[in-house]
Design an enzyme around this catalytic site. Structure first.
Site, PDB file in Angstrom:
ATOM      1  N   GLU A 236       0.853  -1.195   0.000  1.00  0.00           N
ATOM      2  CA  GLU A 236       0.000   0.000   0.000  1.00  0.00           C
ATOM      3  C   GLU A 236       0.884   1.237   0.000  1.00  0.00           C
ATOM      4  OE1 GLU A 236      -2.960   0.096   3.094  1.00  0.00           O
ATOM      5  OE2 GLU A 236      -2.960   2.273   3.182  1.00  0.00           O
TER       6      GLU A 236
ATOM      7  N   GLU B 233      -2.778  11.641   2.915  1.00  0.00           N
ATOM      8  CA  GLU B 233      -3.673  11.348   4.032  1.00  0.00           C
ATOM      9  C   GLU B 233      -3.620  12.544   4.972  1.00  0.00           C
ATOM     10  OE1 GLU B 233      -4.470   7.015   5.467  1.00  0.00           O
ATOM     11  OE2 GLU B 233      -2.316   7.369   5.518  1.00  0.00           O
TER      12      GLU B 233
END
Length: 360
Positions: free
Chosen positions: A248, A253
């Site tokens: 990932e 974010e």
């Protein structure tokens, strides 16, 4: 997204392996005379022409194309290790196109073989410029629902994603719409299918994936405690190599409980959940101004940028999952392990995206 569950070395190492292949295909690596009827190769020469090379453009025209002319006395075939790829030719001519953007120096290893498997080898190098080209993009310039040829969706309750999120992901226009040139993913406080919030999670799985290059999003972030917008990537093999084995890459974010801070992280086996492979950077006015969040990915590294300012470099290697195709994800979560406590006065918030682009 942190701790995702339930869904979906380097060149030197490869060079060593391929050199072993060179040798294993030969009955001998001794270049001595194999007999008067089949003498060993000798006088190996390598000429490398960079297409478009001029005094003004010494590393080529940006196409990345090179032409090789190889010759050796008594040779009947050649093996060429170029850009970590093994090519086998018989006529001594090879055209190859490099795809990694930028100007780089590449090593070229050539072996010339006679009919008995005897060979000689030589190494050359070349500087090549490859212009950046868009491989895939969505400019979000057509009003209405997102383009279904480019995007699919994950739908359902937030607790299905392994992060204790509070939203229910839908495909409703209330939660996802394109208008006035931008994509808008909207989180809403409402009772829906047993959840207290709704939002959207869209992804390119099964429609587009890529290996190496630059992925970027130009976005304006939502406001409010508990909001958790993200732009990230997962390995295409997630159905057969469940997270974190698939890998990932979190490019963007941010959490409303700690505004104006971007987190970029990588998750892999033994380094998932609260991964040590993470860095943050301050992004002033991230909720009122658009900023560009990007990752440049190669076999050697993954570099993270905000507005083209480099703030984190991860050393990639052949032992990581980050050497296969990945797909893209855009979503806006609510609460959860990373999003934290939702402001009791929260009503709605919008994650606004100007474009998503992937370059070579």
């Amino acid at each position: 997204m942190k701790k995702f569950k339930n869904i979906m070395d380097k060149a030197g190492f490869l060079t060593t392996i391929l050199l072993l292949i060179f040798q294993s295909c030969s009955s001998s690596n001794d270049s001595s005379d194999g007999g008067s009827d089949n003498p060993a190769p000798s006088n190996l020469t390598i000429q490398v022409e960079v297409v478009g090379k001029t005094a003004a453009n010494p590393d080529g025209d940006g196409s990345g194309k090179v032409n090789l002319k190889i010759n050796a006395a008594n040779a009947v075939s050649y093996k060429v290790l170029i850009d970590n790829q093994l090519k086998e030719i018989t006529n001594g001519e090879l055209t190859y196109t490099f795809t990694g953007s930028g100007t780089k120096t590449y090593s070229i290893i050539v072996s010339a073989y006679n009919g008995s498997g005897q060979f000689i080898s030589s190494t050359s190098s070349v500087n090549v410029y490859v212009a950046r080209k868009i491989l895939w993009a969505d400019e979000f310039d057509v009003d209405g629902a997102p383009n279904t040829s480019k995007w699919g969706y994950n739908t359902g309750t937030g607790d299905g994603w392994g992060n204790n999120e509070l939203e229910y992901y839908t495909t409703r226009p209330e939660n996802v719409i394109i208008s006035n040139g931008t994509l808008k993913i909207k989180a809403i406080k409402e009772e829906y299918m047993g959840s207290h919030y709704t939002s959207t999670r869209m992804l390119t799985k099964g429609k587009f994936s890529f290996k190496y290059g630059r992925a970027e999003v130009r976005a304006k972030l939502p406001v409010g405690g508990g909001t958790w917008p993200a732009f990230w990537m997962l390995g295409d093999n997630i159905d057969t190599a469940p997270w974190p084995a698939c890998g990932e890459v979190d490019i963007l974010e941010s959490v409303g409980n700690n505004p104006n801070v971007n987190h970029s992280s990588l998750h892999s086996p033994g380094r998932s959940g609260n991964t040590p492979d993470t860095k943050t950077t301050t992004v002033p006015n991230s909720a009122t101004e658009f900023h560009i969040y990007a990752a440049e990915w190669s076999a050697e590294s993954i570099k993270f940028y905000v507005d083209d300012n480099l703030f984190y470099t991860y050393a990639n290697s052949a032992s990581t999952p980050f050497n296969a195709n990945f797909f893209l994800i855009l979503n806006l979560a609510m609460g959860g392990n990373f999003g934290g406590t939702v402001d009791p006065n929260f009503t709605n918030a919008t994650f606004e995206v100007d474009y998503v682009r992937v370059y070579n």
